[in-house]
Write a protein that holds these residues in place. Structure first.
Motif, PDB file in Angstrom:
ATOM      1  N   GLY A 122      75.788  58.884  25.961  1.00 57.16           N
ATOM      2  CA  GLY A 122      75.419  60.278  25.738  1.00 57.16           C
ATOM      3  C   GLY A 122      75.091  60.993  27.033  1.00 57.16           C
ATOM      4  O   GLY A 122      74.555  60.394  27.980  1.00 57.16           O
ATOM      5  N   THR A 123      75.441  62.269  27.053  1.00 60.13           N
ATOM      6  CA  THR A 123      75.179  63.087  28.255  1.00 60.13           C
ATOM      7  C   THR A 123      74.616  64.452  27.843  1.00 60.13           C
ATOM      8  O   THR A 123      74.917  65.471  28.462  1.00 60.13           O
ATOM      9  N   GLY A 124      73.834  64.475  26.753  1.00 60.93           N
ATOM     10  CA  GLY A 124      73.220  65.723  26.298  1.00 60.93           C
ATOM     11  C   GLY A 124      71.950  66.027  27.083  1.00 60.93           C
ATOM     12  O   GLY A 124      71.695  65.452  28.152  1.00 60.93           O
ATOM     13  N   ALA A 176      70.570  63.925  30.306  1.00 65.90           N
ATOM     14  CA  ALA A 176      70.666  64.655  31.586  1.00 65.90           C
ATOM     15  C   ALA A 176      69.304  64.745  32.264  1.00 65.90           C
ATOM     16  O   ALA A 176      69.238  64.967  33.480  1.00 65.90           O
ATOM     17  N   GLN A 177      68.239  64.573  31.502  1.00 67.44           N
ATOM     18  CA  GLN A 177      66.906  64.581  32.115  1.00 67.44           C
ATOM     19  C   GLN A 177      66.499  63.201  32.620  1.00 67.44           C
ATOM     20  O   GLN A 177      65.893  63.084  33.683  1.00 67.44           O
ATOM     21  N   PHE A 178      66.807  62.140  31.845  1.00 60.33           N
ATOM     22  CA  PHE A 178      66.309  60.833  32.307  1.00 60.33           C
ATOM     23  C   PHE A 178      67.267  60.130  33.280  1.00 60.33           C
ATOM     24  O   PHE A 178      66.824  59.308  34.082  1.00 60.33           O
ATOM     25  N   PRO A 206      63.155  69.828  13.335  1.00 60.78           N
ATOM     26  CA  PRO A 206      64.609  69.788  13.165  1.00 60.78           C
ATOM     27  C   PRO A 206      65.262  68.593  13.859  1.00 60.78           C
ATOM     28  O   PRO A 206      66.372  68.211  13.534  1.00 60.78           O
ATOM     29  N   LEU A 207      64.544  68.013  14.834  1.00 65.03           N
ATOM     30  CA  LEU A 207      65.144  66.911  15.601  1.00 65.03           C
ATOM     31  C   LEU A 207      64.150  65.759  15.682  1.00 65.03           C
ATOM     32  O   LEU A 207      63.717  65.355  16.764  1.00 65.03           O
ATOM     33  N   SER A 208      63.776  65.234  14.509  1.00 66.21           N
ATOM     34  CA  SER A 208      62.758  64.182  14.508  1.00 66.21           C
ATOM     35  C   SER A 208      63.328  62.805  14.155  1.00 66.21           C
ATOM     36  O   SER A 208      62.627  61.806  14.281  1.00 66.21           O
ATOM     37  N   GLY A 239      71.257  57.820  24.367  1.00 64.46           N
ATOM     38  CA  GLY A 239      70.877  59.241  24.467  1.00 64.46           C
ATOM     39  C   GLY A 239      71.725  60.011  23.477  1.00 64.46           C
ATOM     40  O   GLY A 239      72.317  61.036  23.811  1.00 64.46           O
ATOM     41  N   THR A 240      71.771  59.473  22.253  1.00 64.56           N
ATOM     42  CA  THR A 240      72.756  59.941  21.266  1.00 64.56           C
ATOM     43  C   THR A 240      72.219  61.006  20.315  1.00 64.56           C
ATOM     44  O   THR A 240      72.851  61.304  19.305  1.00 64.56           O
ATOM     45  N   GLY A 241      71.061  61.558  20.625  1.00 69.83           N
ATOM     46  CA  GLY A 241      70.588  62.713  19.881  1.00 69.83           C
ATOM     47  C   GLY A 241      69.952  62.384  18.547  1.00 69.83           C
ATOM     48  O   GLY A 241      69.475  61.259  18.322  1.00 69.83           O
ATOM     49  N   PHE A 242      69.981  63.369  17.653  1.00 73.62           N
ATOM     50  CA  PHE A 242      69.185  63.308  16.430  1.00 73.62           C
ATOM     51  C   PHE A 242      70.012  63.731  15.218  1.00 73.62           C
ATOM     52  O   PHE A 242      70.991  64.455  15.353  1.00 73.62           O
ATOM     53  N   ARG A 243      69.554  63.278  14.062  1.00 69.19           N
ATOM     54  CA  ARG A 243      70.116  63.798  12.795  1.00 69.19           C
ATOM     55  C   ARG A 243      69.420  65.132  12.572  1.00 69.19           C
ATOM     56  O   ARG A 243      68.240  65.181  12.239  1.00 69.19           O
ATOM     57  N   SER A 258      78.856  69.517  17.493  1.00 61.93           N
ATOM     58  CA  SER A 258      77.499  69.261  17.986  1.00 61.93           C
ATOM     59  C   SER A 258      76.527  69.233  16.810  1.00 61.93           C
ATOM     60  O   SER A 258      76.917  69.515  15.671  1.00 61.93           O
ATOM     61  N   TRP A 259      75.272  68.946  17.124  1.00 67.54           N
ATOM     62  CA  TRP A 259      74.272  68.929  16.049  1.00 67.54           C
ATOM     63  C   TRP A 259      74.069  70.322  15.473  1.00 67.54           C
ATOM     64  O   TRP A 259      73.545  70.474  14.369  1.00 67.54           O
ATOM     65  N   TYR A 260      74.489  71.343  16.186  1.00 70.65           N
ATOM     66  CA  TYR A 260      74.410  72.706  15.651  1.00 70.65           C
ATOM     67  C   TYR A 260      75.186  72.818  14.332  1.00 70.65           C
ATOM     68  O   TYR A 260      74.906  73.688  13.517  1.00 70.65           O
TER      69      TYR A 260
HETATM   70  P1  NAP Z   1      72.521  65.680  21.934  1.00 70.61           P
HETATM   71  O1  NAP Z   1      72.457  66.954  22.667  1.00 70.61           O
HETATM   72  O2  NAP Z   1      72.941  65.684  20.519  1.00 70.61           O
HETATM   73  O3  NAP Z   1      73.461  64.725  22.791  1.00 70.61           O
HETATM   74  C1  NAP Z   1      73.843  63.490  22.296  1.00 70.61           C
HETATM   75  C2  NAP Z   1      74.843  62.890  23.254  1.00 70.61           C
HETATM   76  O4  NAP Z   1      75.213  61.625  22.773  1.00 70.61           O
HETATM   77  C3  NAP Z   1      76.114  63.712  23.373  1.00 70.61           C
HETATM   78  O5  NAP Z   1      76.595  63.627  24.661  1.00 70.61           O
HETATM   79  C4  NAP Z   1      77.019  63.019  22.368  1.00 70.61           C
HETATM   80  O6  NAP Z   1      78.385  63.193  22.630  1.00 70.61           O
HETATM   81  C5  NAP Z   1      76.620  61.579  22.610  1.00 70.61           C
HETATM   82  N1  NAP Z   1      76.927  60.720  21.485  1.00 70.61           N
HETATM   83  C6  NAP Z   1      76.371  60.752  20.264  1.00 70.61           C
HETATM   84  N2  NAP Z   1      76.886  59.783  19.501  1.00 70.61           N
HETATM   85  C7  NAP Z   1      77.791  59.140  20.267  1.00 70.61           C
HETATM   86  C8  NAP Z   1      78.657  58.048  20.049  1.00 70.61           C
HETATM   87  N3  NAP Z   1      78.707  57.438  18.865  1.00 70.61           N
HETATM   88  N4  NAP Z   1      79.455  57.640  21.061  1.00 70.61           N
HETATM   89  C9  NAP Z   1      79.412  58.262  22.252  1.00 70.61           C
HETATM   90  N5  NAP Z   1      78.612  59.307  22.526  1.00 70.61           N
HETATM   91  C10 NAP Z   1      77.821  59.723  21.540  1.00 70.61           C
HETATM   92  O7  NAP Z   1      71.126  64.891  21.967  1.00 70.61           O
HETATM   93  P2  NAP Z   1      69.927  65.028  22.991  1.00 70.61           P
HETATM   94  O8  NAP Z   1      70.417  64.985  24.365  1.00 70.61           O
HETATM   95  O9  NAP Z   1      68.889  64.045  22.590  1.00 70.61           O
HETATM   96  O10 NAP Z   1      69.421  66.470  22.730  1.00 70.61           O
HETATM   97  C11 NAP Z   1      69.218  66.907  21.390  1.00 70.61           C
HETATM   98  C12 NAP Z   1      68.605  68.268  21.405  1.00 70.61           C
HETATM   99  O11 NAP Z   1      67.237  68.125  21.698  1.00 70.61           O
HETATM  100  C13 NAP Z   1      69.139  69.196  22.451  1.00 70.61           C
HETATM  101  O12 NAP Z   1      70.295  69.847  22.050  1.00 70.61           O
HETATM  102  C14 NAP Z   1      67.989  70.133  22.618  1.00 70.61           C
HETATM  103  O13 NAP Z   1      68.002  71.103  21.614  1.00 70.61           O
HETATM  104  C15 NAP Z   1      66.812  69.223  22.406  1.00 70.61           C
HETATM  105  N6  NAP Z   1      66.305  68.769  23.690  1.00 70.61           N
HETATM  106  C16 NAP Z   1      65.635  69.651  24.418  1.00 70.61           C
HETATM  107  C17 NAP Z   1      65.147  69.266  25.612  1.00 70.61           C
HETATM  108  C18 NAP Z   1      64.389  70.217  26.388  1.00 70.61           C
HETATM  109  O14 NAP Z   1      63.837  71.165  25.905  1.00 70.61           O
HETATM  110  N7  NAP Z   1      64.359  69.991  27.641  1.00 70.61           N
HETATM  111  C19 NAP Z   1      65.341  68.001  26.123  1.00 70.61           C
HETATM  112  C20 NAP Z   1      66.029  67.123  25.365  1.00 70.61           C
HETATM  113  C21 NAP Z   1      66.518  67.512  24.146  1.00 70.61           C
HETATM  114  P3  NAP Z   1      79.172  64.438  21.971  1.00 70.61           P
HETATM  115  O15 NAP Z   1      78.738  65.626  22.764  1.00 70.61           O
HETATM  116  O16 NAP Z   1      80.588  64.090  22.115  1.00 70.61           O
HETATM  117  O17 NAP Z   1      78.743  64.503  20.542  1.00 70.61           O
END
Ligand code: NAP
Length: 510
Positions: free
Chosen positions: A185-187, A191-193, A145-147, A339-343, A452-454
Motif C-alpha cells: 500500500g502507498t496511501g 506515505a507517512q510511515f 468511517p475508518l475504524s 498499509g492497506t487501509g480500512f473498510r 478507492s474507499w471513497y
Molecule cells: P488507503 O488510502 O485506502 O490506501 C490503501 C493502500 O493499500 C492503497 O495504496 C491500496 O492500493 C493498497 N492496497 C489495498 N489493498 C491492497 C491489496 N490487496 N494489494 C495491494 N495493495 C493494496 O488507506 P490508508 O493509507 O490507511 O488511508 C486511509 C484513509 O485514512 C485516507 O484516505 C485518509 O482519509 C485517512 N488518513 C488520513 C491521514 C491523515 O490525516 N494524515 C493519515 C492516514 C490516513 P489501491 O490504491 O490500488 O487500492
C-alpha cells in the motif's frame, strides 16, 4: 474523574447512548452536556478513548488537514506545535478537552455493543453490550468511517512466518532495524510511515498497486510567540482557522474543476524523482482527487533511497518467506506491514430498527440515509459521519459538528413538543437521496477513473459529500421537523409538509 471500565453485567437506563468514544462521539457528549443533557453514556469497546487517534500510532502519523481547522470549533487549541498536528498531540488534545468538559465520567470503556433492537411499544433502544443490557431513548452511532482495518484477501497471508501487522495496529515492540521490511500500500498512512522507517531498515520493499497523487505539505513548527498571541487574542486564532477553512475548500474546488494541481504535482514528481523508470511507476493515470491525495513532501524522495525498491508487479501470493509477484519473483521479508487501509463506513450490526431489519439488510441496494444522520425505519437513531458525509478535502469534524448540532436540536424539539421519538419520513429520505446521487455522478470520485474507499458503497456511488462544507452545514443548521414522523407512546404524528420547506442540496455548487 476518569472513564470507568465497565464491570459486571447490569441493566442500565439512559436517555442517550453514544457508541464510540472517538472525536465525534466525544464531541456529541460535550455538546449534550452544554445543552444541559446529562443523562447519557458513551460506550467504547476499546480500553481508552480517542478512536482513530488512539489506534493509529504508526511512526509519522499526523493529520493531513491543518491543525487549527482539525479541532473542535468550541475548543480551540492555542498550543498546537505544528501546522499539521501529530497523532500524539491530537490524542492528548481529545483527552484534555474531554476532561475539561466533564464527559469522562459518562464513558464506559470495554463496553462493546453486540446488538440492538428498537422497541416501538416502549419507544426505546435495547442494547446488548459486552457488559450488560442498556436501554436508551436515543442512540447515536459514532463508530468512525475508518475504524475497521482492511486486510488483503491475498492467498497465503496467514502463512507468512515473519512478523505481520496492519498500520492501524502497529507493533511498537517489533524492532525494524536491520530487517527486510515489505509494505503493501502507498496511501496516506503508508506515505507517512515509510519515510520514518526507511532509515532504520536494511531493505524496504514497497508494493504499490496504484500510484497516488501527492500535494505539498510544508509543515512547520508553530512558534511560542504565535501560541502566546493565540492565547491572548483568540480572534487571531479564529482568523487563522477561517483562512485554513477557505484554503481547504479551495483545494476541494480545484480538484473537482481544474487540472492545475495535477500540473504542480507532476512538476514536483520530476524534481523529487530523478530516475525516469521510477517516475513512470509513480505517475497516476487517473484524475487527481479521485482518490485521497497524499499530502507529503518526503514520500517520493524516500523512494529514491538505495535501500528502497518499489514493486508494481501484482501480488499473487504471500508465502511463509515473503511476497510472490506475478513476474515469478519472491521478495524475501522479515516483516510485512499492511498499509492497506480500512473498510470504509462500517455499520453497527445487528442493530434492528422498527420492522426488525438490520441496516445491512436495509442497505443491500446501497446505503441510504438522510444527510448521513438519520435513517427511515430507525427511530431515534442518529449517525455521526454516516453515509455521504465523509470528505476528501477538509476536516471531517466540520461535518460531524454540523450533525451534532442538528441532533441536539432534534432532542430539544421532541422534549418541547412532548414526543418520544422521531423518524425521518421515507419520502423525504428518498427525495434527498435522488438529488444526492445525481450530484455524486458528476464528481471526480466517480468520473476520475480510479477505485478507492471513497466508492465503498454497494450501489456504486461515493461515501463522500458531493459539495462544499457550507452546503452541508447550512442544511443541518435547523432541525427540520416537517421531514420527520414524530411519535409519543400513544400516537403517531405524520409530517406536516414532508420535504416541502427544504430543497435537498439546494445550495450545492460542486
Ligand atoms: P488507503 O488510502 O485506502 O490506501 C490503501 C493502500 O493499500 C492503497 O495504496 C491500496 O492500493 C493498497 N492496497 C489495498 N489493498 C491492497 C491489496 N490487496 N494489494 C495491494 N495493495 C493494496 O488507506 P490508508 O493509507 O490507511 O488511508 C486511509 C484513509 O485514512 C485516507 O484516505 C485518509 O482519509 C485517512 N488518513 C488520513 C491521514 C491523515 O490525516 N494524515 C493519515 C492516514 C490516513 P489501491 O490504491 O490500488 O487500492
Amino acid at each position: 474523574m476518569c472513564p470507568t471500565t465497565a464491570g459486571l453485567s447490569t441493566t442500565r437506563e439512559t436517555r442517550v447512548a453514544i457508541i464510540g468514544a472517538g472525536f465525534s462521539g466525544l464531541g456529541m457528549a460535550i455538546r449534550l452536556r452544554q445543552a444541559g443533557i446529562d443523562d447519557f453514556l458513551v460506550l467504547e469497546r476499546a480500553a481508552d478513548i480517542g478512536g482513530t487517534w488512539r489506534d493509529n500510532s504508526y511512526p509519522g502519523c499526523a493529520v493531513d488537514v491543518k491543525a487549527h481547522l482539525y479541532s473542535l470549533s468550541f475548543a480551540p487549541n492555542a498550543d498546537w506545535t505544528e501546522t499539521y498536528a501529530s497523532q500524539r498531540e491530537i490524542w492528548d488534545y481529545i483527552k484534555r478537552v474531554c476532561a475539561e468538559h466533564g464527559v469522562l465520567p459518562h464513558v464506559r470503556l470495554g463496553a462493546e455493543v453486540r446488538s440492538g433492537l428498537w422497541d416501538d411499544a416502549a419507544q426505546r433502544w435495547r442494547l446488548e453490550t459486552s457488559t450488560g443490557v442498556i436501554e436508551a431513548q436515543f442512540l447515536v452511532s459514532a463508530i468512525g468511517p475508518l475504524s475497521e482495518p482492511a486486510l488483503p484477501e491475498t492467498p497465503g497471508l496467514e502463512s507468512f512466518e515473519g512478523r505481520l501487522f496492519h498500520s492501524a495496529q502497529w507493533d511498537h515492540n517489533h524492532e525494524l532495524s536491520g530487517k527486510r521490511v515489505g509494505v503493501i500500500g502507498t496511501g496516506s498512512s503508508a506515505a507517512q510511515f515509510i519515510p520514518k522507517i526507511q532509515p532504520t531498515v536494511e531493505k524496504l520493499t514497497v508494493f504499490q498497486r496504484t500510484p497516488h497523487w501527492t500535494f505539498p505539505r510544508m509543515n512547520r513548527r508553530i512558534t511560542k510567540l504565535e501560541q502566546m498571541l493565540y492565547r491572548r487574542f483568540p480572534a487571531l486564532q479564529r482568523a487563522v482557522r477561517a483562512r485554513q477553512y477557505l484554503y481547504h475548500e479551495f483545494l476541494g474546488f480545484m480538484v473537482q474543476h481544474s487540472r492545475l494541481l495535477e500540473a504542480v504535482a507532476m512538476l514536483r514528481l520530476r524534481l523529487h524523482v530523478r530516475d525516469p523508470e521510477l517516475r513512470t511507476k509513480l505517475t497516476p493515470d487517473y484524475r487527481m482527487g479521485c482518490k485521497r491525495i497524499v499530502v507529503s513532501d518526503d514520500f517520493h524522495p524516500v523512494l529514491m533511497q538505495p535501500n528502497v525498491d518499489v514493486v508494481t508487479e501484482k501480488i499473487v501470493e504471500i508465502s511463509p518467506r515473503g511476497v510472490l509477484t506475478a513476474d515469478g519473483a519472491e521478495h524475501a521479508l522479515d516483516t510485512l506491514i499492511l498499509g492497506t487501509g480500512f473498510r470504509a463506513m462500517p455499520v453497527v450490526d445487528p442493530l434492528r430498527g422498527r420492522d426488525g431489519d438490520t441496516l445491512t439488510e436495509r442497505w443491500r441496494e446501497g446505503r441510504c440515509a438522510y444527510y448521513g444522520t438519520t435513517v427511515a425505519g430507525f427511530p431515534n437513531y442518529f449517525m455521526l459521519v454516516g453515509p455521504n458525509t465523509a470528505t476528501g478535502h477538509t476536516s471531517v469534524l466540520l461535518y460531524a459538528e454540523a450533525q451534532i448540532g442538528y441532533i441536539v436540536q432534534a432532542l430539544q424539539y421532541l422534549e418541547r413538543h412532548q414526543k418520544t421519538s422521531l423518524e425521518v419520513a421515507e419520502s423525504a429520505q428518498r427525495f434527498f437521496n435522488d438529488h444526492l446521487r445525481r450530484k455524486l455522478k458528476r464528481t471526480v470520485w466517480l468520473t476520475g477513473g480510479c477505485n478507492s474507499w471513497y466508492l465503498n458503497d454497494p450501489n456504486g456511488t461515493s461515501v463522500l459529500w458531493p459539495g462544499y462544507t457550507w452546503s452541508f452545514r447550512k442544511a443541518l443548521r435547523r432541525f427540520d421537523a416537517e421531514n420527520y414522523v414524530l411519535r409519543d407512546a400513544a400516537r403517531c404524528v405524520q409530517p406536516g409538509h414532508a420535504h416541502s420547506t427544504r430543497r435537498p442540496l439546494a445550495s450545492q455548487s460542486s
